[in-house]
Motif scaffolding. Structure first.
Motif, PDB file in Angstrom:
ATOM      1  N   ARG A  75     -55.065 -24.147  12.069  1.00 56.50           N
ATOM      2  CA  ARG A  75     -54.979 -23.490  13.375  1.00 56.50           C
ATOM      3  C   ARG A  75     -55.118 -21.979  13.229  1.00 56.50           C
ATOM      4  O   ARG A  75     -55.793 -21.325  14.027  1.00 56.50           O
ATOM      5  CB  ARG A  75     -53.651 -23.841  14.047  1.00 56.50           C
ATOM      6  N   ALA A  76     -54.474 -21.432  12.209  1.00 62.01           N
ATOM      7  CA  ALA A  76     -54.558 -19.985  11.983  1.00 62.01           C
ATOM      8  C   ALA A  76     -55.988 -19.555  11.644  1.00 62.01           C
ATOM      9  O   ALA A  76     -56.411 -18.462  11.997  1.00 62.01           O
ATOM     10  CB  ALA A  76     -53.610 -19.582  10.860  1.00 62.01           C
ATOM     11  N   ALA A  77     -56.729 -20.421  10.984  1.00 68.28           N
ATOM     12  CA  ALA A  77     -58.112 -20.092  10.630  1.00 68.28           C
ATOM     13  C   ALA A  77     -59.064 -20.254  11.817  1.00 68.28           C
ATOM     14  O   ALA A  77     -60.033 -19.507  11.939  1.00 68.28           O
ATOM     15  CB  ALA A  77     -58.574 -20.968   9.471  1.00 68.28           C
ATOM     16  N   LEU A  78     -58.797 -21.204  12.693  1.00 70.17           N
ATOM     17  CA  LEU A  78     -59.723 -21.492  13.790  1.00 70.17           C
ATOM     18  C   LEU A  78     -59.438 -20.708  15.066  1.00 70.17           C
ATOM     19  O   LEU A  78     -60.339 -20.541  15.889  1.00 70.17           O
ATOM     20  CB  LEU A  78     -59.714 -22.987  14.097  1.00 70.17           C
ATOM     21  N   ASP A  79     -58.227 -20.230  15.260  1.00 69.28           N
ATOM     22  CA  ASP A  79     -57.904 -19.482  16.475  1.00 69.28           C
ATOM     23  C   ASP A  79     -58.737 -18.221  16.659  1.00 69.28           C
ATOM     24  O   ASP A  79     -59.197 -17.959  17.772  1.00 69.28           O
ATOM     25  CB  ASP A  79     -56.416 -19.139  16.518  1.00 69.28           C
ATOM     26  N   PRO A  80     -58.945 -17.397  15.629  1.00 70.57           N
ATOM     27  CA  PRO A  80     -59.788 -16.209  15.850  1.00 70.57           C
ATOM     28  C   PRO A  80     -61.217 -16.553  16.250  1.00 70.57           C
ATOM     29  O   PRO A  80     -61.828 -15.837  17.045  1.00 70.57           O
ATOM     30  CB  PRO A  80     -59.767 -15.500  14.495  1.00 70.57           C
ATOM     31  N   ILE A  81     -61.742 -17.660  15.748  1.00 73.93           N
ATOM     32  CA  ILE A  81     -63.096 -18.072  16.129  1.00 73.93           C
ATOM     33  C   ILE A  81     -63.129 -18.466  17.602  1.00 73.93           C
ATOM     34  O   ILE A  81     -64.019 -18.064  18.357  1.00 73.93           O
ATOM     35  CB  ILE A  81     -63.573 -19.228  15.231  1.00 73.93           C
ATOM     36  N   GLN A  82     -62.135 -19.227  18.032  1.00 71.01           N
ATOM     37  CA  GLN A  82     -62.058 -19.646  19.422  1.00 71.01           C
ATOM     38  C   GLN A  82     -61.889 -18.448  20.348  1.00 71.01           C
ATOM     39  O   GLN A  82     -62.603 -18.319  21.350  1.00 71.01           O
ATOM     40  CB  GLN A  82     -60.895 -20.622  19.617  1.00 71.01           C
ATOM     41  N   THR A  83     -60.988 -17.555  20.008  1.00 72.44           N
ATOM     42  CA  THR A  83     -60.723 -16.392  20.843  1.00 72.44           C
ATOM     43  C   THR A  83     -61.940 -15.477  20.913  1.00 72.44           C
ATOM     44  O   THR A  83     -62.309 -14.995  21.987  1.00 72.44           O
ATOM     45  CB  THR A  83     -59.510 -15.622  20.299  1.00 72.44           C
ATOM     46  N   GLY A  84     -62.568 -15.240  19.784  1.00 72.77           N
ATOM     47  CA  GLY A  84     -63.745 -14.379  19.759  1.00 72.77           C
ATOM     48  C   GLY A  84     -64.898 -14.942  20.563  1.00 72.77           C
ATOM     49  O   GLY A  84     -65.578 -14.212  21.297  1.00 72.77           O
ATOM     50  N   THR A  85     -65.116 -16.236  20.449  1.00 72.50           N
ATOM     51  CA  THR A  85     -66.203 -16.868  21.191  1.00 72.50           C
ATOM     52  C   THR A  85     -65.960 -16.796  22.690  1.00 72.50           C
ATOM     53  O   THR A  85     -66.868 -16.457  23.462  1.00 72.50           O
ATOM     54  CB  THR A  85     -66.370 -18.330  20.752  1.00 72.50           C
ATOM     55  N   LYS A  86     -64.741 -17.096  23.115  1.00 76.00           N
ATOM     56  CA  LYS A  86     -64.430 -17.025  24.541  1.00 76.00           C
ATOM     57  C   LYS A  86     -64.539 -15.596  25.060  1.00 76.00           C
ATOM     58  O   LYS A  86     -64.984 -15.374  26.183  1.00 76.00           O
ATOM     59  CB  LYS A  86     -63.043 -17.585  24.814  1.00 76.00           C
ATOM     60  N   THR A  87     -64.154 -14.627  24.244  1.00 77.62           N
ATOM     61  CA  THR A  87     -64.254 -13.229  24.658  1.00 77.62           C
ATOM     62  C   THR A  87     -65.710 -12.825  24.850  1.00 77.62           C
ATOM     63  O   THR A  87     -66.065 -12.202  25.858  1.00 77.62           O
ATOM     64  CB  THR A  87     -63.584 -12.317  23.615  1.00 77.62           C
ATOM     65  N   ILE A  88     -66.559 -13.178  23.895  1.00 81.82           N
ATOM     66  CA  ILE A  88     -67.980 -12.828  24.004  1.00 81.82           C
ATOM     67  C   ILE A  88     -68.605 -13.470  25.234  1.00 81.82           C
ATOM     68  O   ILE A  88     -69.326 -12.821  26.001  1.00 81.82           O
ATOM     69  CB  ILE A  88     -68.734 -13.251  22.729  1.00 81.82           C
ATOM     70  N   ILE A  89     -68.307 -14.729  25.482  1.00 81.55           N
ATOM     71  CA  ILE A  89     -68.905 -15.420  26.620  1.00 81.55           C
ATOM     72  C   ILE A  89     -68.359 -14.872  27.937  1.00 81.55           C
ATOM     73  O   ILE A  89     -69.113 -14.690  28.902  1.00 81.55           O
ATOM     74  CB  ILE A  89     -68.691 -16.938  26.499  1.00 81.55           C
ATOM     75  N   SER A  90     -67.078 -14.576  28.006  1.00 84.97           N
ATOM     76  CA  SER A  90     -66.507 -14.016  29.232  1.00 84.97           C
ATOM     77  C   SER A  90     -67.086 -12.643  29.538  1.00 84.97           C
ATOM     78  O   SER A  90     -67.417 -12.338  30.692  1.00 84.97           O
ATOM     79  CB  SER A  90     -64.986 -13.906  29.109  1.00 84.97           C
ATOM     80  N   LEU A  91     -67.192 -11.816  28.518  1.00 84.00           N
ATOM     81  CA  LEU A  91     -67.772 -10.491  28.731  1.00 84.00           C
ATOM     82  C   LEU A  91     -69.238 -10.586  29.129  1.00 84.00           C
ATOM     83  O   LEU A  91     -69.718  -9.814  29.961  1.00 84.00           O
ATOM     84  CB  LEU A  91     -67.601  -9.631  27.479  1.00 84.00           C
TER      85      LEU A  91
END
Length: 105
Positions: free
Chosen positions: A62-78
């Motif tokens: 979870r600690a390894a995959l959370d930054p990927i999930q957060t970063g992807t959602k941030t890029i798509i939202s922006l």
């Protein structure tokens, strides 16, 4: 804006959850095998080791995959709010986003 459509279509949370479970199962296998290899014969140390391995593997996954999930959602939202910066930075990625959205409509 397109952010509701994009975020509703994301399966990223499911992928993160499946990845977390996968890491947990790998941790359980590794822990169980370590318990079998190093524990006394006939003891159920492998079960306790497997349980601890599952818990630790899940936490690490979870600690390894959370930054990927957060970063992807941030890029798509922006991108959904203002697509121009992405179009200037990476025109191919912008075109890919556009084609995916148009194919869903």
């Amino acid at each position: 804006s397109n952010s509701g459509l994009i975020l509703a279509d994301l399966l990223l949370g499911s992928v993160t959850s499946c990845g977390t479970l996968f890491c947990g199962f790998i941790g359980a296998i590794a822990g169980g095998l370590a318990g079998l290899a190093f524990g006394p014969s006939g003891a159920y140390l492998w079960a306790a080791s497997g349980t601890i391995g599952f818990i630790l593997g899940s936490i690490i996954g979870r600690a390894a995959l959370d930054p990927i999930q957060t970063g992807t959602k941030t890029i798509i939202s922006l991108w959904a709010e203002d697509p121009n910066p992405l179009m200037e930075f990476d025109h191919d990625m912008h075109n890919e986003f556009e084609s995916k959205i148009q194919s869903k409509m």
